[in-house]
Write a protein that holds these residues in place. Structure first.
Motif, short mmCIF file in Angstrom:
data_model
loop_
_atom_site.label_atom_id
_atom_site.label_comp_id
_atom_site.label_asym_id
_atom_site.label_seq_id
_atom_site.Cartn_x
_atom_site.Cartn_y
_atom_site.Cartn_z
N UNK A 1 0.88 -1.27 -0.14
CA UNK A 1 0.11 0.11 0.11
C UNK A 1 0.81 1.22 -0.05
N UNK A 2 2.12 1.28 0.64
CA UNK A 2 3.04 2.49 0.76
C UNK A 2 3.44 2.95 -0.60
N UNK A 3 4.03 1.85 -1.46
CA UNK A 3 4.89 2.18 -2.66
C UNK A 3 3.90 1.88 -3.86
N UNK A 4 2.95 1.12 -3.76
CA UNK A 4 2.17 0.61 -4.79
C UNK A 4 2.64 -0.38 -5.66
N UNK A 5 3.91 -0.85 -5.28
CA UNK A 5 4.54 -1.83 -6.29
C UNK A 5 3.84 -3.26 -6.15
N UNK A 6 4.07 -3.84 -7.23
CA UNK A 6 3.86 -5.43 -7.30
C UNK A 6 5.04 -6.20 -7.42
N UNK A 7 4.92 -7.04 -6.78
CA UNK A 7 6.00 -8.31 -6.63
C UNK A 7 5.16 -9.62 -6.95
N UNK A 8 5.85 -10.54 -7.95
CA UNK A 8 5.29 -11.72 -8.22
C UNK A 8 5.78 -12.73 -7.35
N UNK A 9 5.04 -13.52 -6.80
CA UNK A 9 5.48 -14.42 -5.75
C UNK A 9 5.19 -16.02 -6.20
N UNK A 10 4.27 -16.18 -6.95
CA UNK A 10 3.88 -17.49 -7.57
C UNK A 10 3.17 -17.48 -9.01
N UNK A 11 3.74 -18.13 -9.87
CA UNK A 11 3.22 -18.20 -11.40
C UNK A 11 3.29 -19.52 -11.62
N UNK A 12 2.21 -20.05 -12.37
CA UNK A 12 2.20 -21.37 -13.05
C UNK A 12 1.69 -21.07 -14.48
N UNK A 13 2.06 -21.78 -15.39
CA UNK A 13 1.34 -21.71 -16.60
C UNK A 13 0.94 -23.13 -17.13
N UNK A 14 -0.18 -22.88 -18.16
CA UNK A 14 -0.88 -24.07 -18.67
C UNK A 14 -1.26 -25.13 -17.34
N UNK A 15 -1.99 -24.48 -16.51
CA UNK A 15 -2.65 -25.19 -15.43
C UNK A 15 -3.94 -25.96 -15.94
N UNK A 16 -3.76 -27.52 -15.74
CA UNK A 16 -4.93 -28.23 -16.55
C UNK A 16 -5.95 -28.18 -15.49
N UNK A 17 -7.04 -28.55 -16.00
CA UNK A 17 -8.51 -28.71 -15.51
C UNK A 17 -8.24 -29.64 -14.42
N UNK A 18 -8.72 -29.21 -13.16
CA UNK A 18 -8.72 -30.05 -11.97
C UNK A 18 -7.45 -30.06 -11.29
N UNK A 19 -6.30 -29.47 -11.73
CA UNK A 19 -4.96 -29.38 -11.19
C UNK A 19 -4.68 -28.29 -10.14
N UNK A 20 -3.92 -28.61 -9.34
CA UNK A 20 -3.64 -27.66 -8.29
C UNK A 20 -2.15 -27.09 -8.42
N UNK A 21 -1.42 -26.08 -8.02
CA UNK A 21 -0.55 -25.52 -8.15
C UNK A 21 -0.15 -24.81 -6.73
N UNK A 22 0.98 -25.43 -6.08
CA UNK A 22 1.28 -24.84 -4.62
C UNK A 22 2.55 -24.00 -4.58
N UNK A 23 2.69 -22.92 -3.72
CA UNK A 23 3.84 -22.34 -3.94
C UNK A 23 4.10 -21.96 -2.39
#
Length: 133
Positions: A51-73
């Motif tokens: 909230x102070x700086x308004x910056x965004x930092x990526x902490x979890x990313x997944x690609x091609x997440x199949x139907x019914x699949x779960x990704x954990x980070x």
């Protein structure tokens, strides 16, 4: 002399037993993203926003997440900015990019230990697990 050695051994064993009972505090945060749609999700990404700086930092990313699949980070302790803020999930599907803000942390501490995010065709469902204090 032998009594002194035995006493030291007993005291050592007691101290070792007491220290093993100490529970290490785990301040990590688990993010779980589950695809509850009828199709593959091209990309799902979680950001931390301050909230102070308004910056965004990526902490979890997944690609091609199949139907019914779960990704954990798991986000390591101390990874949050020492300010107030929250999280944002951005979902990229063939037709519709969408984003949702959720959660809250204050002074770099989150009172939740887990976010289970169900990605549906028109919304997201977020279940949280509160941290033991």
């Amino acid at each position: 002399m032998r009594n002194i050695i035995n006493c030291r051994v007993v005291i050592g064993i007691l101290l070792l037993g007491l220290s093993s009972c100490h529970k290490e505090k785990n301040n990590s945060i688990l993010f779980q993203m589950r695809n509850d749609t009828n199709a593959e999700i091209a990309k799902a990404e979680i950001f931390v926003h301050s909230n102070n700086s308004g910056t965004l930092q990526s902490v979890a990313v997944t690609t091609n997440l199949a139907k019914g699949s779960t990704y954990s980070q798991r986000l390591a302790p101390g990874s949050l900015p020492s300010s107030d803020g929250g999280y944002e999930i951005r979902i990229t599907e063939p037709n519709i990019p969408r984003s949702y803000r959720f959660g809250y942390f204050t002074n770099g501490n989150d009172f939740r230990s887990e976010y289970a995010i169900g990605i549906m065709s028109d919304t997201v469902k977020i279940d949280v697990v509160n941290r033991d204090m």
